[in-house]
Motif scaffolding. Structure first.
Motif, PDB file in Angstrom:
ATOM      1  N   ALA A  14       0.817  -1.216   0.000  1.00  0.00           N
ATOM      2  CA  ALA A  14       0.000   0.000   0.000  1.00  0.00           C
ATOM      3  C   ALA A  14       0.851   1.266   0.000  1.00  0.00           C
ATOM      4  O   ALA A  14       0.312   2.376   0.056  1.00  0.00           O
ATOM      5  N   ARG A  15       2.152   1.129  -0.052  1.00  0.00           N
ATOM      6  CA  ARG A  15       3.051   2.284  -0.037  1.00  0.00           C
ATOM      7  C   ARG A  15       3.569   2.573  -1.445  1.00  0.00           C
ATOM      8  O   ARG A  15       3.559   1.720  -2.327  1.00  0.00           O
ATOM      9  N   VAL A  51      -6.837   5.786  -0.655  1.00  0.00           N
ATOM     10  CA  VAL A  51      -7.637   6.870  -0.086  1.00  0.00           C
ATOM     11  C   VAL A  51      -7.423   6.879   1.418  1.00  0.00           C
ATOM     12  O   VAL A  51      -7.570   5.849   2.090  1.00  0.00           O
ATOM     13  N   PHE A  52      -7.059   8.039   1.932  1.00  0.00           N
ATOM     14  CA  PHE A  52      -6.868   8.250   3.370  1.00  0.00           C
ATOM     15  C   PHE A  52      -8.015   9.122   3.850  1.00  0.00           C
ATOM     16  O   PHE A  52      -8.178  10.256   3.403  1.00  0.00           O
ATOM     17  N   LEU A  80     -17.821   1.433  -1.390  1.00  0.00           N
ATOM     18  CA  LEU A  80     -18.014   2.239  -2.594  1.00  0.00           C
ATOM     19  C   LEU A  80     -16.678   2.575  -3.253  1.00  0.00           C
ATOM     20  O   LEU A  80     -16.539   2.500  -4.478  1.00  0.00           O
ATOM     21  N   LEU A  81     -15.685   2.950  -2.454  1.00  0.00           N
ATOM     22  CA  LEU A  81     -14.378   3.312  -2.998  1.00  0.00           C
ATOM     23  C   LEU A  81     -13.690   2.101  -3.617  1.00  0.00           C
ATOM     24  O   LEU A  81     -13.060   2.203  -4.672  1.00  0.00           O
ATOM     25  N   LYS A  88      -6.587   0.383  -1.304  1.00  0.00           N
ATOM     26  CA  LYS A  88      -6.738   0.315   0.143  1.00  0.00           C
ATOM     27  C   LYS A  88      -7.339   1.613   0.650  1.00  0.00           C
ATOM     28  O   LYS A  88      -7.085   2.685   0.103  1.00  0.00           O
ATOM     29  N   ILE A  89      -8.133   1.491   1.721  1.00  0.00           N
ATOM     30  CA  ILE A  89      -8.714   2.653   2.375  1.00  0.00           C
ATOM     31  C   ILE A  89      -8.173   2.708   3.802  1.00  0.00           C
ATOM     32  O   ILE A  89      -8.268   1.726   4.551  1.00  0.00           O
TER      33      ILE A  89
END
Length: 321
Positions: A14-15, A51-52, A80-81, A88-89
């Motif tokens: 995720a980075r 998304v953060f 939804l995202l 990743k959220i």
């Protein structure tokens, strides 16, 4: 998609990608425009689209009296995202420590150290850091110094007005759920727990599920056509959710002299017990306002019409995804 709550839980995969930071309440057309650009930038930098977001909304801590009811709960937002292609959220727990960070400290701690972001995508009204000191101009300074790209995405308009969470919230408050659906690109949804009610609907031949513990904005009083998502009761489909056409009454029952506002959901073609189970409800169309009828017989005739109209609306609606 599992929601990441702590930055220490962030997997290496995720980075090093593209990041969008914001509340994304409702995940409306404007947010989807941001996500589209996020996906493009992630592909360009060869990393994941992330998304953060914040849980709860910072305003709930800073100015709770001014915090409006949300349009989506966190797991729904993540759903939804993810459907839009986000990898990743991160739903970061909002606390005083986070809110006390300056714009530069927030950028270093979150964007650089935790996410190792190579690109950022934001809307024009993005603010970050203590007292919202970080503007998009400040963000451009920081991303340029870090050798990152920054896209500030233009807002989306609909019928000459900006698409925003506040505009959608106003529509829902007025009962204009069909208009809200257009801006959300999906029917507006609430959730709650089914509790015991007065049982009057069952006596009239129209049993209803009484919904409580609703944690998002409830539409204006009225009768609505919609769909409800419930857990099946037993057998091989136990706990496997399914969708059913639903007539929804939001408000009191003036025909019986009641003034208490309730959320009552009548599921068409469903007879399993629902007490104590979670339920999600989508609103497709407002059928009529709350009315007082002169007799139970008149009420029953109207309920029959509501149910028939609900069936027609659901059949004509876009199939549930």
């Amino acid at each position: 998609m599992p929601i990441i709550r702590q930055l220490e839980q962030l997997p290496a995969a995720a980075r090093g990608g593209a990041v969008a930071i914001g509340n994304f309440d409702g995940v409306h057309l404007g947010h989807r425009h941001i996500v589209d650009q996020l996906l493009r930038r992630a592909e360009e930098v060869g990393g994941p689209p992330i998304v953060f977001t914040f849980d709860p909304h910072p305003v709930r801590i800073l100015r709770p009296e001014h915090c409006p009811p949300p349009l989506t709960w966190t797991t729904r937002k993540a759903e939804l995202l993810a459907g839009l292609g986000v990898f990743k959220i991160v739903a970061y727990p909002t606390d005083e420590a986070l809110l006390s960070l300056s714009a530069a400290e927030f950028f270093q701690k979150i964007v650089i150290d935790a996410l190792d972001a190579k690109a950022m995508v934001e809307g024009p009204n993005f603010y970050f850091g203590k007292n919202r000191e970080g503007t998009t101009d400040k963000l451009r300074e920081l991303t340029t110094a870090a050798g990152m790209s920054l896209d500030v995405v233009e807002p989306v308009e609909d019928e000459g007005e900006l698409v925003s969470s506040s505009r959608i919230r106003a529509l829902i408050t007025e009962g204009q759920v069909a208009a809200a659906t257009r801006l959300l690109d999906a029917p507006y949804r609430i959730r709650g727990m089914v509790t015991h009610g007065a049982g009057r609907g069952a006596k009239l031949g129209f049993p209803t599920a009484n919904l409580e513990a609703i944690d998002t904005l409830v539409p204006a009083q009225g009768v609505y056509a919609g769909r409800a998502r419930v857990e099946n009761g037993s057998g091989q489909n136990a706990n496997r959710p399914s969708w059913h056409a639903a007539a929804v009454n939001l408000g009191p029952n003036p025909t019986f002299g009641e003034s208490q506002t309730k959320t009552e959901v009548h599921l068409l073609d469903h007879n399993d017990a629902l007490y104590g189970k979670p339920m999600e409800v989508e609103f497709l169309k407002r059928l009529r306002p709350i009315e007082r009828f002169d007799s139970q017989e008149a009420l029953v005739e109207q309920l029959k019409k509501d149910i028939e109209q609900t069936r027609e609306v659901v059949i004509a609606a876009k199939p549930q995804a």
